[in-house]
Design a protein around this motif. Structure first.
Motif, PDB file in Angstrom:
ATOM      1  N   THR A   1       0.816  -1.219   0.000  1.00  0.00           N
ATOM      2  CA  THR A   1       0.000   0.000   0.000  1.00  0.00           C
ATOM      3  C   THR A   1       0.850   1.270   0.000  1.00  0.00           C
ATOM      4  O   THR A   1       0.325   2.351  -0.224  1.00  0.00           O
ATOM      5  CB  THR A   1      -0.973   0.021   1.192  1.00  0.00           C
ATOM      6  OG1 THR A   1      -0.217  -0.045   2.408  1.00  0.00           O
ATOM      7  CG2 THR A   1      -1.955  -1.139   1.119  1.00  0.00           C
TER       8      THR A   1
ATOM      9  N   ASP B   1      -9.237  -9.018 -11.736  1.00  0.00           N
ATOM     10  CA  ASP B   1     -10.659  -9.223 -11.459  1.00  0.00           C
ATOM     11  C   ASP B   1     -11.383  -9.721 -12.710  1.00  0.00           C
ATOM     12  O   ASP B   1     -12.478  -9.283 -13.038  1.00  0.00           O
ATOM     13  CB  ASP B   1     -11.294  -7.941 -10.924  1.00  0.00           C
ATOM     14  CG  ASP B   1     -12.610  -8.200 -10.212  1.00  0.00           C
ATOM     15  OD1 ASP B   1     -12.783  -9.282  -9.617  1.00  0.00           O
ATOM     16  OD2 ASP B   1     -13.491  -7.309 -10.253  1.00  0.00           O
TER      17      ASP B   1
ATOM     18  N   TYR C   1      -6.714   0.471  -6.969  1.00  0.00           N
ATOM     19  CA  TYR C   1      -7.686   1.565  -6.922  1.00  0.00           C
ATOM     20  C   TYR C   1      -9.077   1.070  -7.333  1.00  0.00           C
ATOM     21  O   TYR C   1      -9.234   0.388  -8.338  1.00  0.00           O
ATOM     22  CB  TYR C   1      -7.250   2.708  -7.835  1.00  0.00           C
ATOM     23  CG  TYR C   1      -8.151   3.916  -7.728  1.00  0.00           C
ATOM     24  CD1 TYR C   1      -7.991   4.825  -6.694  1.00  0.00           C
ATOM     25  CD2 TYR C   1      -9.172   4.122  -8.640  1.00  0.00           C
ATOM     26  CE1 TYR C   1      -8.826   5.930  -6.579  1.00  0.00           C
ATOM     27  CE2 TYR C   1     -10.006   5.211  -8.533  1.00  0.00           C
ATOM     28  CZ  TYR C   1      -9.828   6.110  -7.490  1.00  0.00           C
ATOM     29  OH  TYR C   1     -10.667   7.190  -7.377  1.00  0.00           O
TER      30      TYR C   1
ATOM     31  N   PHE D   1     -10.920  -0.903  -5.394  1.00  0.00           N
ATOM     32  CA  PHE D   1     -11.139  -2.207  -4.785  1.00  0.00           C
ATOM     33  C   PHE D   1     -11.012  -2.131  -3.272  1.00  0.00           C
ATOM     34  O   PHE D   1     -10.356  -1.233  -2.736  1.00  0.00           O
ATOM     35  CB  PHE D   1     -10.123  -3.231  -5.326  1.00  0.00           C
ATOM     36  CG  PHE D   1     -10.395  -3.629  -6.740  1.00  0.00           C
ATOM     37  CD1 PHE D   1     -11.079  -4.805  -7.021  1.00  0.00           C
ATOM     38  CD2 PHE D   1      -9.994  -2.828  -7.790  1.00  0.00           C
ATOM     39  CE1 PHE D   1     -11.347  -5.165  -8.334  1.00  0.00           C
ATOM     40  CE2 PHE D   1     -10.265  -3.176  -9.099  1.00  0.00           C
ATOM     41  CZ  PHE D   1     -10.943  -4.351  -9.372  1.00  0.00           C
ATOM     42  N   LYS D   2     -11.647  -3.070  -2.600  1.00  0.00           N
ATOM     43  CA  LYS D   2     -11.554  -3.220  -1.146  1.00  0.00           C
ATOM     44  C   LYS D   2     -10.656  -4.413  -0.865  1.00  0.00           C
ATOM     45  O   LYS D   2     -10.765  -5.449  -1.523  1.00  0.00           O
ATOM     46  CB  LYS D   2     -12.948  -3.452  -0.568  1.00  0.00           C
ATOM     47  CG  LYS D   2     -12.961  -3.751   0.917  1.00  0.00           C
ATOM     48  CD  LYS D   2     -14.391  -3.904   1.426  1.00  0.00           C
ATOM     49  CE  LYS D   2     -14.834  -5.330   1.251  1.00  0.00           C
ATOM     50  NZ  LYS D   2     -16.082  -5.632   1.971  1.00  0.00           N
ATOM     51  N   ILE D   3      -9.777  -4.270   0.123  1.00  0.00           N
ATOM     52  CA  ILE D   3      -8.877  -5.360   0.507  1.00  0.00           C
ATOM     53  C   ILE D   3      -9.207  -5.787   1.931  1.00  0.00           C
ATOM     54  O   ILE D   3      -9.285  -4.948   2.826  1.00  0.00           O
ATOM     55  CB  ILE D   3      -7.397  -4.911   0.483  1.00  0.00           C
ATOM     56  CG1 ILE D   3      -7.024  -4.326  -0.859  1.00  0.00           C
ATOM     57  CG2 ILE D   3      -6.480  -6.078   0.834  1.00  0.00           C
ATOM     58  CD1 ILE D   3      -5.686  -3.628  -0.834  1.00  0.00           C
ATOM     59  N   GLU D   4      -9.375  -7.088   2.133  1.00  0.00           N
ATOM     60  CA  GLU D   4      -9.503  -7.657   3.477  1.00  0.00           C
ATOM     61  C   GLU D   4      -8.327  -8.596   3.700  1.00  0.00           C
ATOM     62  O   GLU D   4      -8.047  -9.442   2.853  1.00  0.00           O
ATOM     63  CB  GLU D   4     -10.793  -8.462   3.617  1.00  0.00           C
ATOM     64  CG  GLU D   4     -12.037  -7.630   3.745  1.00  0.00           C
ATOM     65  CD  GLU D   4     -13.263  -8.494   3.961  1.00  0.00           C
ATOM     66  OE1 GLU D   4     -13.161  -9.556   4.622  1.00  0.00           O
ATOM     67  OE2 GLU D   4     -14.316  -8.111   3.436  1.00  0.00           O
TER      68      GLU D   4
ATOM     69  N   ILE E   1      -9.769  -9.499  -2.273  1.00  0.00           N
ATOM     70  CA  ILE E   1      -9.825  -8.215  -2.976  1.00  0.00           C
ATOM     71  C   ILE E   1     -11.125  -8.217  -3.781  1.00  0.00           C
ATOM     72  O   ILE E   1     -11.350  -9.102  -4.605  1.00  0.00           O
ATOM     73  CB  ILE E   1      -8.614  -8.014  -3.903  1.00  0.00           C
ATOM     74  CG1 ILE E   1      -7.316  -8.105  -3.098  1.00  0.00           C
ATOM     75  CG2 ILE E   1      -8.720  -6.686  -4.634  1.00  0.00           C
ATOM     76  CD1 ILE E   1      -6.066  -8.115  -3.947  1.00  0.00           C
ATOM     77  N   GLU E   2     -11.973  -7.213  -3.515  1.00  0.00           N
ATOM     78  CA  GLU E   2     -13.262  -7.108  -4.190  1.00  0.00           C
ATOM     79  C   GLU E   2     -13.445  -5.713  -4.756  1.00  0.00           C
ATOM     80  O   GLU E   2     -13.033  -4.734  -4.132  1.00  0.00           O
ATOM     81  CB  GLU E   2     -14.406  -7.362  -3.214  1.00  0.00           C
ATOM     82  CG  GLU E   2     -14.461  -8.775  -2.668  1.00  0.00           C
ATOM     83  CD  GLU E   2     -15.617  -8.931  -1.694  1.00  0.00           C
ATOM     84  OE1 GLU E   2     -16.578  -9.613  -2.062  1.00  0.00           O
ATOM     85  OE2 GLU E   2     -15.533  -8.364  -0.592  1.00  0.00           O
TER      86      GLU E   2
ATOM     87  N   LEU F   1     -15.194  -2.287  -5.470  1.00  0.00           N
ATOM     88  CA  LEU F   1     -16.139  -1.463  -4.720  1.00  0.00           C
ATOM     89  C   LEU F   1     -17.385  -1.253  -5.577  1.00  0.00           C
ATOM     90  O   LEU F   1     -17.290  -1.126  -6.796  1.00  0.00           O
ATOM     91  CB  LEU F   1     -15.514  -0.108  -4.378  1.00  0.00           C
ATOM     92  CG  LEU F   1     -14.353  -0.167  -3.384  1.00  0.00           C
ATOM     93  CD1 LEU F   1     -13.694   1.198  -3.295  1.00  0.00           C
ATOM     94  CD2 LEU F   1     -14.835  -0.619  -2.022  1.00  0.00           C
ATOM     95  N   GLN F   2     -18.518  -1.215  -4.957  1.00  0.00           N
ATOM     96  CA  GLN F   2     -19.784  -1.044  -5.693  1.00  0.00           C
ATOM     97  C   GLN F   2     -20.135   0.391  -5.886  1.00  0.00           C
ATOM     98  O   GLN F   2     -19.902   1.247  -5.191  1.00  0.00           O
ATOM     99  CB  GLN F   2     -20.912  -1.776  -4.972  1.00  0.00           C
ATOM    100  CG  GLN F   2     -20.644  -3.254  -4.834  1.00  0.00           C
ATOM    101  CD  GLN F   2     -20.462  -3.981  -6.157  1.00  0.00           C
ATOM    102  OE1 GLN F   2     -21.028  -3.605  -7.183  1.00  0.00           O
ATOM    103  NE2 GLN F   2     -19.650  -5.023  -6.180  1.00  0.00           N
TER     104      GLN F   2
END
Length: 123
Positions: free
Chosen positions: A34, A80, A103, A105-108, A119-120, A122-123
């Motif tokens: 990051t 993705d 950029y 995307f959400k990372i858990e 990694i998903e 973002l909506q």
């Protein structure tokens, strides 16, 4: 959605398919960084093996504050499920995925050895 894992050095790792346009892609394990604002960095040995075309030189600032010049190459990645053309910085460090690729995307990260990385978009 993309998935990865946390290795024994507590680094979040994902596999990324990378290569040259109209050629077979290679799977590369890359560390999520990051603090890296670029798309992807790869060692020159991988860049040469993939025969990525040189694109330009760019200045960068490392974590210790020193400035360096990076040779930049063009590559295709599958991100993705989509093909994306990105800039790749040549570096002798381990492959790194940077914030420009992440950029939108959400990372858990389960921050334990063998923890899950998700990694998903973002909506």
């Amino acid at each position: 959605m993309m998935q990865g894992f946390v290795n024994s050095q507590y680094e979040a790792i994902i596999k990324i398919a990378v290569g040259h346009t109209n050629r077979e892609l290679q799977m590369v394990d890359a560390i999520i960084d990051t603090g890296f604002t670029g798309f992807l960095s790869l060692p020159i040995s991988i860049i040469n093996g993939l025969q990525l075309p040189w694109y330009f030189r760019d200045f960068g600032t490392l974590g210790d504050g020193s400035e360096v010049i990076f040779d930049m190459y063009r590559a295709v990645v599958i991100w993705d499920g989509q093909t994306k053309v990105i800039d790749v910085a040549a570096s002798e460090a381990e492959p790194l995925v940077g914030m420009s690729l992440l950029y939108g995307f959400k990372i858990e990260i389960e921050a334990i050895e063998r923890g899950q990385v998700i990694i998903e978009a973002l909506q």
